[in-house]
Scaffold this motif. Structure first.
Motif, PDB file in Angstrom:
ATOM      1  N   LEU A 116     -13.527  10.404  18.404  1.00  0.00           N
ATOM      2  CA  LEU A 116     -13.193  11.007  17.115  1.00  0.00           C
ATOM      3  C   LEU A 116     -11.694  11.193  16.955  1.00  0.00           C
ATOM      4  N   GLN A 117     -11.039  11.753  17.973  1.00  0.00           N
ATOM      5  CA  GLN A 117      -9.598  11.978  17.870  1.00  0.00           C
ATOM      6  C   GLN A 117      -8.820  10.674  17.781  1.00  0.00           C
ATOM      7  N   SER A 118      -9.369   9.598  18.339  1.00  0.00           N
ATOM      8  CA  SER A 118      -8.654   8.319  18.316  1.00  0.00           C
ATOM      9  C   SER A 118      -8.471   7.791  16.899  1.00  0.00           C
ATOM     10  N   THR A 119      -9.291   8.258  15.931  1.00  0.00           N
ATOM     11  CA  THR A 119      -9.172   7.759  14.567  1.00  0.00           C
ATOM     12  C   THR A 119      -7.832   8.114  13.944  1.00  0.00           C
ATOM     13  N   TRP A 120      -7.219   9.227  14.378  1.00  0.00           N
ATOM     14  CA  TRP A 120      -5.889   9.540  13.869  1.00  0.00           C
ATOM     15  C   TRP A 120      -4.809   9.434  14.942  1.00  0.00           C
ATOM     16  N   MET A 121      -5.159   9.624  16.208  1.00  0.00           N
ATOM     17  CA  MET A 121      -4.142   9.567  17.257  1.00  0.00           C
ATOM     18  C   MET A 121      -3.689   8.149  17.562  1.00  0.00           C
ATOM     19  N   LYS A 122      -4.451   7.165  17.117  1.00  0.00           N
ATOM     20  CA  LYS A 122      -4.037   5.778  17.353  1.00  0.00           C
ATOM     21  C   LYS A 122      -2.689   5.496  16.706  1.00  0.00           C
ATOM     22  N   TYR A 123      -2.347   6.262  15.654  1.00  0.00           N
ATOM     23  CA  TYR A 123      -1.061   6.043  14.994  1.00  0.00           C
ATOM     24  C   TYR A 123       0.101   6.630  15.787  1.00  0.00           C
ATOM     25  N   ALA A 124      -0.185   7.402  16.811  1.00  0.00           N
ATOM     26  CA  ALA A 124       0.863   7.895  17.707  1.00  0.00           C
ATOM     27  C   ALA A 124       0.897   7.097  18.997  1.00  0.00           C
ATOM     28  N   PHE A 125      -0.015   6.130  19.128  1.00  0.00           N
ATOM     29  CA  PHE A 125      -0.101   5.313  20.334  1.00  0.00           C
ATOM     30  C   PHE A 125       0.020   3.821  20.034  1.00  0.00           C
ATOM     31  N   GLY A 126       0.822   3.468  19.045  1.00  0.00           N
ATOM     32  CA  GLY A 126       1.125   2.058  18.840  1.00  0.00           C
ATOM     33  C   GLY A 126       0.545   1.405  17.616  1.00  0.00           C
ATOM     34  N   GLU A 127      -0.433   2.033  16.959  1.00  0.00           N
ATOM     35  CA  GLU A 127      -0.971   1.480  15.711  1.00  0.00           C
ATOM     36  C   GLU A 127       0.008   1.887  14.610  1.00  0.00           C
ATOM     37  N   THR A 128       0.837   0.967  14.140  1.00  0.00           N
ATOM     38  CA  THR A 128       1.940   1.334  13.257  1.00  0.00           C
ATOM     39  C   THR A 128       1.577   1.387  11.783  1.00  0.00           C
ATOM     40  N   HIS A 129       0.623   0.574  11.344  1.00  0.00           N
ATOM     41  CA  HIS A 129       0.306   0.505   9.917  1.00  0.00           C
ATOM     42  C   HIS A 129      -0.970   1.271   9.596  1.00  0.00           C
ATOM     43  N   ARG A 130      -0.859   2.235   8.697  1.00  0.00           N
ATOM     44  CA  ARG A 130      -2.026   3.012   8.255  1.00  0.00           C
ATOM     45  C   ARG A 130      -2.346   2.666   6.804  1.00  0.00           C
ATOM     46  N   PRO A 131      -3.467   2.023   6.554  1.00  0.00           N
ATOM     47  CA  PRO A 131      -3.862   1.729   5.172  1.00  0.00           C
ATOM     48  C   PRO A 131      -4.468   2.951   4.502  1.00  0.00           C
ATOM     49  N   GLY A 132      -4.484   2.964   3.204  1.00  0.00           N
ATOM     50  CA  GLY A 132      -5.120   4.047   2.481  1.00  0.00           C
ATOM     51  C   GLY A 132      -6.609   4.082   2.760  1.00  0.00           C
ATOM     52  N   GLY A 133      -7.159   5.299   2.893  1.00  0.00           N
ATOM     53  CA  GLY A 133      -8.583   5.446   3.110  1.00  0.00           C
ATOM     54  C   GLY A 133      -9.019   5.378   4.553  1.00  0.00           C
ATOM     55  N   ASP A 134      -8.097   5.129   5.479  1.00  0.00           N
ATOM     56  CA  ASP A 134      -8.500   5.001   6.887  1.00  0.00           C
ATOM     57  C   ASP A 134      -8.853   6.356   7.493  1.00  0.00           C
ATOM     58  N   VAL A 135      -7.987   7.333   7.305  1.00  0.00           N
ATOM     59  CA  VAL A 135      -8.221   8.673   7.834  1.00  0.00           C
ATOM     60  C   VAL A 135      -7.357   9.643   7.042  1.00  0.00           C
ATOM     61  N   GLY A 136      -7.879  10.844   6.805  1.00  0.00           N
ATOM     62  CA  GLY A 136      -7.078  11.827   6.089  1.00  0.00           C
ATOM     63  C   GLY A 136      -7.851  12.494   4.972  1.00  0.00           C
ATOM     64  N   ILE A 137      -7.137  13.251   4.160  1.00  0.00           N
ATOM     65  CA  ILE A 137      -7.773  14.030   3.105  1.00  0.00           C
ATOM     66  C   ILE A 137      -8.205  13.167   1.938  1.00  0.00           C
ATOM     67  N   GLU A 138      -7.806  11.871   1.908  1.00  0.00           N
ATOM     68  CA  GLU A 138      -8.231  11.013   0.806  1.00  0.00           C
ATOM     69  C   GLU A 138      -9.745  10.869   0.729  1.00  0.00           C
ATOM     70  N   ALA A 139     -10.432  11.208   1.803  1.00  0.00           N
ATOM     71  CA  ALA A 139     -11.898  11.126   1.784  1.00  0.00           C
ATOM     72  C   ALA A 139     -12.498  12.053   0.735  1.00  0.00           C
ATOM     73  N   PHE A 140     -11.747  13.085   0.310  1.00  0.00           N
ATOM     74  CA  PHE A 140     -12.257  14.043  -0.661  1.00  0.00           C
ATOM     75  C   PHE A 140     -11.777  13.738  -2.080  1.00  0.00           C
ATOM     76  N   MET A 141     -11.011  12.656  -2.249  1.00  0.00           N
ATOM     77  CA  MET A 141     -10.444  12.324  -3.542  1.00  0.00           C
ATOM     78  C   MET A 141     -11.188  11.167  -4.203  1.00  0.00           C
ATOM     79  N   PRO A 142     -11.177  11.101  -5.541  1.00  0.00           N
ATOM     80  CA  PRO A 142     -11.851   9.990  -6.218  1.00  0.00           C
ATOM     81  C   PRO A 142     -11.298   8.626  -5.829  1.00  0.00           C
ATOM     82  N   ASN A 143      -9.984   8.539  -5.652  1.00  0.00           N
ATOM     83  CA  ASN A 143      -9.350   7.287  -5.242  1.00  0.00           C
ATOM     84  C   ASN A 143      -9.052   7.354  -3.750  1.00  0.00           C
ATOM     85  N   GLN A 144      -9.826   6.615  -2.963  1.00  0.00           N
ATOM     86  CA  GLN A 144      -9.664   6.653  -1.513  1.00  0.00           C
ATOM     87  C   GLN A 144      -8.865   5.462  -0.983  1.00  0.00           C
TER      88      GLN A 144
END
Length: 297
Positions: A94-122
């Motif tokens: 579970l933690q790897s879904t966001w911690m991967k961006y601190a361990f070498g995964e440089t590009h985060r697309p919209g909708g991957d992880v974060g508060i956008e899950a609660f918004m109409p536009n994810q």
């Protein structure tokens, strides 16, 4: 995960004492290497956990528990050659879904992880503006700097309602979004904004109330022509506050591997001691052999 992979290069230190283990049996050397490598893994992981709160601005307890090591204790008695040696470090799923961006995964697309899950536009990223969220909806982050899902759903529902900047919302705060290319006469900027509640112009304006009490002003009113040509005169309604920025929005984001340097540093530091660990194992073997020999005599 690429950011966890480290070449610790311990071959030279390990091979330096290999011959000394031959008199203790063919499995003794492999077992000593396995035990020493386990010590490297445990030490590196524990020291790295101590550094995580420094590297991450809002590291809660759940995130700090993400890095785990896996040691198979039965392997210490079963390992017979170097090819059998295993000692693993991993991130909890579970933690790897966001911690991967601190361990070498440089590009985060919209909708991957974060508060956008609660918004109409994810399909985009929402970056919270703490001052705007607090001043409008009274939403505050918790002690770890994170926002509750229930609070984010409030904003999501307000956006889904489709209110514009100057439409009524039952005397409550609403939310609207300005997208790239949208008309932005007030220059509020791209992002999600809070629409202030609307009410009578006289409400909340103490200066106007004071003038009215002195007879220097009257309550503001609005006149307009309704359908059929009927003239209407009503109390003036205005915004009771100003729009507040809730979230900056962008299609994606780029991250630096914040944790990788610390992890590599601690792993290399622990690995530099494997020669000492192997020597300790050798000394223990010798002391055990001497003690055993004395008992036999």
């Amino acid at each position: 995960m690429t950011g966890l992979a480290v070449d610790i290069r311990v071959r030279e230190a390990v091979e330096a004492v290999q011959d000394a283990f031959t008199e203790f049996g063919e499995k003794a050397f492999a077992r000593a290497v396995q035990y020493s490598l386990n010590r490297v893994t445990v030490e590196a992981t524990n020291r790295f956990r101590e550094r995580m709160p420094i590297e991450l601005r809002h590291a809660n307890a759940f995130t700090l528990k993400a890095v785990r090591y896996e040691l198979d204790k039965t392997r210490l008695s079963a390992v017979s050659n170097l090819d059998d040696i295993v000692s693993a470090v991993f991130l909890q799923p579970l933690q790897s879904t966001w911690m991967k961006y601190a361990f070498g995964e440089t590009h985060r697309p919209g909708g991957d992880v974060g508060i956008e899950a609660f918004m109409p536009n994810q399909s985009q990223i929402y970056i919270p503006n703490e001052d705007g969220l607090r001043a409008s909806f009274g939403i505050r982050p918790n002690g770890a700097g994170n926002y509750r899902s229930s609070d984010m759903r409030i904003i999501g529902r307000a956006l889904a309602a489709g209110y514009e900047r100057n439409t009524g919302y039952g005397g409550k705060w609403g939310a609207f979004e300005i997208k790239h290319g949208d008309r932005d006469a007030a220059r509020l900027g791209v992002g999600v904004h809070a629409r202030p509640p609307r009410g009578l112009a006289i409400n909340g304006r103490e200066r106007l109330k004071s003038k009215m009490r002195r007879g220097q002003a009257s309550a503001p009113r609005t006149q307009f022509t309704a359908a059929g040509g009927r003239q209407v005169d009503v109390p003036k309604v205005v915004n009771m506050d100003r729009p507040r920025l809730l979230f900056l929005t962008q299609p994606d984001a780029t991250y630096k591997p914040l944790l990788t340097p610390s992890w590599e540093d601690e792993m290399q530091r622990a690995a530099s001691r494997i020669g000492d660990y192997m020597e300790e194992e050798l000394v223990n073997k010798l002391e055990h052999a001497v003690a055993k020999g004395r008992k036999v005599r």
